[in-house]
Design a protein around this motif. Structure first.
Motif, PDB file in Angstrom:
ATOM      1  N   HIS A 263       0.854  -1.203   0.000  1.00  0.00           N
ATOM      2  CA  HIS A 263       0.000   0.000   0.000  1.00  0.00           C
ATOM      3  C   HIS A 263       0.886   1.248   0.000  1.00  0.00           C
ATOM      4  N   PRO A 264       0.438   2.327  -0.671  1.00  0.00           N
ATOM      5  CA  PRO A 264       1.252   3.549  -0.667  1.00  0.00           C
ATOM      6  C   PRO A 264       1.588   4.060   0.733  1.00  0.00           C
ATOM      7  N   HIS A 265       0.727   3.823   1.719  1.00  0.00           N
ATOM      8  CA  HIS A 265       1.053   4.234   3.094  1.00  0.00           C
ATOM      9  C   HIS A 265       2.355   3.590   3.572  1.00  0.00           C
ATOM     10  N   ASN A 266       2.641   2.367   3.083  1.00  0.00           N
ATOM     11  CA  ASN A 266       3.790   1.599   3.564  1.00  0.00           C
ATOM     12  C   ASN A 266       4.958   1.618   2.579  1.00  0.00           C
ATOM     13  N   ALA A 267       4.834   2.435   1.540  1.00  0.00           N
ATOM     14  CA  ALA A 267       5.820   2.410   0.448  1.00  0.00           C
ATOM     15  C   ALA A 267       7.233   2.709   0.949  1.00  0.00           C
ATOM     16  N   GLY A 268       7.350   3.597   1.934  1.00  0.00           N
ATOM     17  CA  GLY A 268       8.675   3.978   2.434  1.00  0.00           C
ATOM     18  C   GLY A 268       9.408   2.835   3.117  1.00  0.00           C
ATOM     19  N   GLU A 269       8.632   1.858   3.643  1.00  0.00           N
ATOM     20  CA  GLU A 269       9.246   0.726   4.352  1.00  0.00           C
ATOM     21  C   GLU A 269       9.539  -0.450   3.433  1.00  0.00           C
ATOM     22  N   GLU A 270       9.049  -0.400   2.193  1.00  0.00           N
ATOM     23  CA  GLU A 270       9.211  -1.577   1.327  1.00  0.00           C
ATOM     24  C   GLU A 270       9.793  -1.208  -0.033  1.00  0.00           C
ATOM     25  N   LEU A 271      10.685  -0.238  -0.027  1.00  0.00           N
ATOM     26  CA  LEU A 271      11.306   0.162  -1.292  1.00  0.00           C
ATOM     27  C   LEU A 271      12.211  -0.915  -1.867  1.00  0.00           C
ATOM     28  N   ASP A 272      12.585  -1.879  -1.028  1.00  0.00           N
ATOM     29  CA  ASP A 272      13.441  -2.970  -1.500  1.00  0.00           C
ATOM     30  C   ASP A 272      12.660  -4.043  -2.254  1.00  0.00           C
ATOM     31  N   VAL A 273      11.334  -4.005  -2.189  1.00  0.00           N
ATOM     32  CA  VAL A 273      10.532  -5.014  -2.901  1.00  0.00           C
ATOM     33  C   VAL A 273      10.671  -4.778  -4.409  1.00  0.00           C
ATOM     34  N   SER A 274      11.013  -5.833  -5.136  1.00  0.00           N
ATOM     35  CA  SER A 274      11.251  -5.698  -6.574  1.00  0.00           C
ATOM     36  C   SER A 274      10.109  -6.314  -7.386  1.00  0.00           C
ATOM     37  N   ALA A 275      10.064  -5.928  -8.656  1.00  0.00           N
ATOM     38  CA  ALA A 275       9.068  -6.522  -9.563  1.00  0.00           C
ATOM     39  C   ALA A 275       9.290  -8.027  -9.663  1.00  0.00           C
ATOM     40  N   GLN A 276      10.543  -8.423  -9.610  1.00  0.00           N
ATOM     41  CA  GLN A 276      10.874  -9.855  -9.666  1.00  0.00           C
ATOM     42  C   GLN A 276      10.290 -10.604  -8.467  1.00  0.00           C
ATOM     43  N   GLN A 277      10.442  -9.988  -7.278  1.00  0.00           N
ATOM     44  CA  GLN A 277       9.900 -10.626  -6.064  1.00  0.00           C
ATOM     45  C   GLN A 277       8.371 -10.730  -6.129  1.00  0.00           C
ATOM     46  N   LEU A 278       7.716  -9.660  -6.573  1.00  0.00           N
ATOM     47  CA  LEU A 278       6.253  -9.688  -6.704  1.00  0.00           C
ATOM     48  C   LEU A 278       5.832 -10.762  -7.712  1.00  0.00           C
ATOM     49  N   THR A 279       6.588 -10.859  -8.790  1.00  0.00           N
ATOM     50  CA  THR A 279       6.280 -11.850  -9.825  1.00  0.00           C
ATOM     51  C   THR A 279       6.399 -13.269  -9.261  1.00  0.00           C
ATOM     52  N   GLU A 280       7.437 -13.518  -8.496  1.00  0.00           N
ATOM     53  CA  GLU A 280       7.615 -14.848  -7.887  1.00  0.00           C
ATOM     54  C   GLU A 280       6.464 -15.171  -6.940  1.00  0.00           C
ATOM     55  N   LEU A 281       6.134 -14.210  -6.064  1.00  0.00           N
ATOM     56  CA  LEU A 281       5.072 -14.442  -5.074  1.00  0.00           C
ATOM     57  C   LEU A 281       3.716 -14.630  -5.748  1.00  0.00           C
ATOM     58  N   SER A 282       3.547 -14.043  -6.923  1.00  0.00           N
ATOM     59  CA  SER A 282       2.242 -14.117  -7.602  1.00  0.00           C
ATOM     60  C   SER A 282       2.029 -15.452  -8.301  1.00  0.00           C
ATOM     61  N   LYS A 283       3.018 -16.321  -8.279  1.00  0.00           N
ATOM     62  CA  LYS A 283       2.849 -17.620  -8.953  1.00  0.00           C
ATOM     63  C   LYS A 283       1.942 -18.576  -8.183  1.00  0.00           C
ATOM     64  N   HIS A 284       1.732 -18.304  -6.915  1.00  0.00           N
ATOM     65  CA  HIS A 284       0.823 -19.128  -6.109  1.00  0.00           C
ATOM     66  C   HIS A 284      -0.579 -19.102  -6.740  1.00  0.00           C
ATOM     67  N   PRO A 285      -1.262 -20.260  -6.795  1.00  0.00           N
ATOM     68  CA  PRO A 285      -2.559 -20.296  -7.505  1.00  0.00           C
ATOM     69  C   PRO A 285      -3.640 -19.374  -6.928  1.00  0.00           C
ATOM     70  N   LYS A 286      -3.547 -19.018  -5.647  1.00  0.00           N
ATOM     71  CA  LYS A 286      -4.584 -18.148  -5.082  1.00  0.00           C
ATOM     72  C   LYS A 286      -4.237 -16.658  -5.199  1.00  0.00           C
ATOM     73  N   VAL A 287      -3.064 -16.347  -5.718  1.00  0.00           N
ATOM     74  CA  VAL A 287      -2.688 -14.937  -5.911  1.00  0.00           C
ATOM     75  C   VAL A 287      -3.125 -14.515  -7.306  1.00  0.00           C
ATOM     76  N   VAL A 288      -4.084 -13.574  -7.365  1.00  0.00           N
ATOM     77  CA  VAL A 288      -4.735 -13.261  -8.644  1.00  0.00           C
ATOM     78  C   VAL A 288      -4.579 -11.808  -9.053  1.00  0.00           C
ATOM     79  N   ALA A 289      -3.845 -11.011  -8.270  1.00  0.00           N
ATOM     80  CA  ALA A 289      -3.680  -9.591  -8.589  1.00  0.00           C
ATOM     81  C   ALA A 289      -2.419  -9.062  -7.916  1.00  0.00           C
ATOM     82  N   ILE A 290      -1.968  -7.894  -8.395  1.00  0.00           N
ATOM     83  CA  ILE A 290      -0.809  -7.189  -7.834  1.00  0.00           C
ATOM     84  C   ILE A 290      -1.328  -5.931  -7.124  1.00  0.00           C
TER      85      ILE A 290
END
Ligand SMILES: [Zn+2]
Ligand SMILES: [Zn+2]
Length: 264
Positions: free
Chosen positions: A63-90
């Motif tokens: 969430h944008p409220h938490n953006a300052g604490e998670e600047l290290d999160v990468s598109a690659q990491q989000l892509t990996e986590l989204s491979k789970h069958p119940k993850v349907v959105a970013i």
């Protein structure tokens, strides 16, 4: 059937009675819900809820409220986590200049990372935008120019120009309980002008309960009130608005199988 495209079932407000909340939703025809991630660091708890209930899917993001604490999160990491069958959105990601809880450059940087993940995965990006119409439109234009990505302007409460930009770029617009508030006539006018094949409904529970539940804790079952009011606003009945918003949901959330087996 109805779908609550955006709620926060991991919030402590619901900890004691999640089973009952999901049962109450089903009793009024809300057969599916998407519980939305606000911190990648706490994503495990969100995913655990989606794993536990057949009717619940989830997103992954910051969430944008938490953006300052998670600047290290990468598109690659989000892509990996989204491979789970119940993850349907970013998401949800975006810009919130009303609260300004994170520096604006951090919000924008995090938002662009999420856009990249949506572009790579083809999963819809849940966009949170508050009091940031011009910057949001500018980023959407610029990033869409680099390559299209599916998205939702969630809990829409911005101006008509941003709705138009979003629709022109292929986006969807999701309405929350705010649509039912007495002083939301301008928002209802925007809803009236949108193409019907871009409309979605959500609760954003536990926040923003719709009339006649306004002021109470919100829950997915209450999306039925918002859907009914959206139907009245655009001049269709309850069955038709349920059909329209569910068809739109399944067209956009391509990873979610239709429980009724219909094709979109
Ligand atoms: Zn939001
Ligand atoms: Zn939310």
């Amino acid at each position: 059937m109805l779908v609550d495209s955006h709620c926060h079932l991991d919030f402590p407000d619901f900890a004691e009675e999640r089973d009952e909340i999901i049962n109450r939703a089903r009793q009024v025809g809300v057969e599916l819900m998407v519980t939305i991630s606000t911190r990648v660091r706490r994503f495990d708890a969100v995913r655990a809820i989606a794993e536990r209930y057949d009717q619940v899917y989830c997103s992954v993001g910051t969430h944008p409220h938490n953006a300052g604490e998670e600047l290290d999160v990468s598109a690659q990491q989000l892509t990996e986590l989204s491979k789970h069958p119940k993850v349907v959105a970013i998401g949800e990601a975006g810009l919130d200049y009303f609260y300004d809880k994170a520096p604006r450059d951090a919000q924008a940087a995090g938002f662009r990372t999420h856009i990249e993940a949506a572009r790579r995965t083809g999963l819809p990006l849940i966009i949170h935008s508050r009091d940031a119409d011009e910057d949001m439109a500018a980023i959407l234009e610029e990033e869409s120019g680099k390559g299209a990505f599916p998205f939702i302007l969630h809990c829409f409460s911005s101006g008509a120009a941003l709705a138009e930009t979003g629709v022109r770029l292929g986006g969807y617009v999701s309405f929350s309980g705010i649509l039912t508030f007495k002083n939301s006539e301008e928002l209802r006018e925007i809803a009236r002008d949108l193409p019907r094949d871009r409309l979605l409904v959500e609760t954003d529970a536990p926040y923003l309960a719709p009339v006649p539940k306004r002021g109470k804790r919100n829950e997915p079952a209450f999306v039925a009130h918002t859907a009914k009011l959206l139907g009245e606003t655009i001049g269709v009945g309850e069955d038709e608005i349920a059909r329209i918003t569910s068809d739109n949901f399944f067209r956009l959330f391509t990873k979610v199988p239709r429980p009724d087996g219909r094709s979109v």
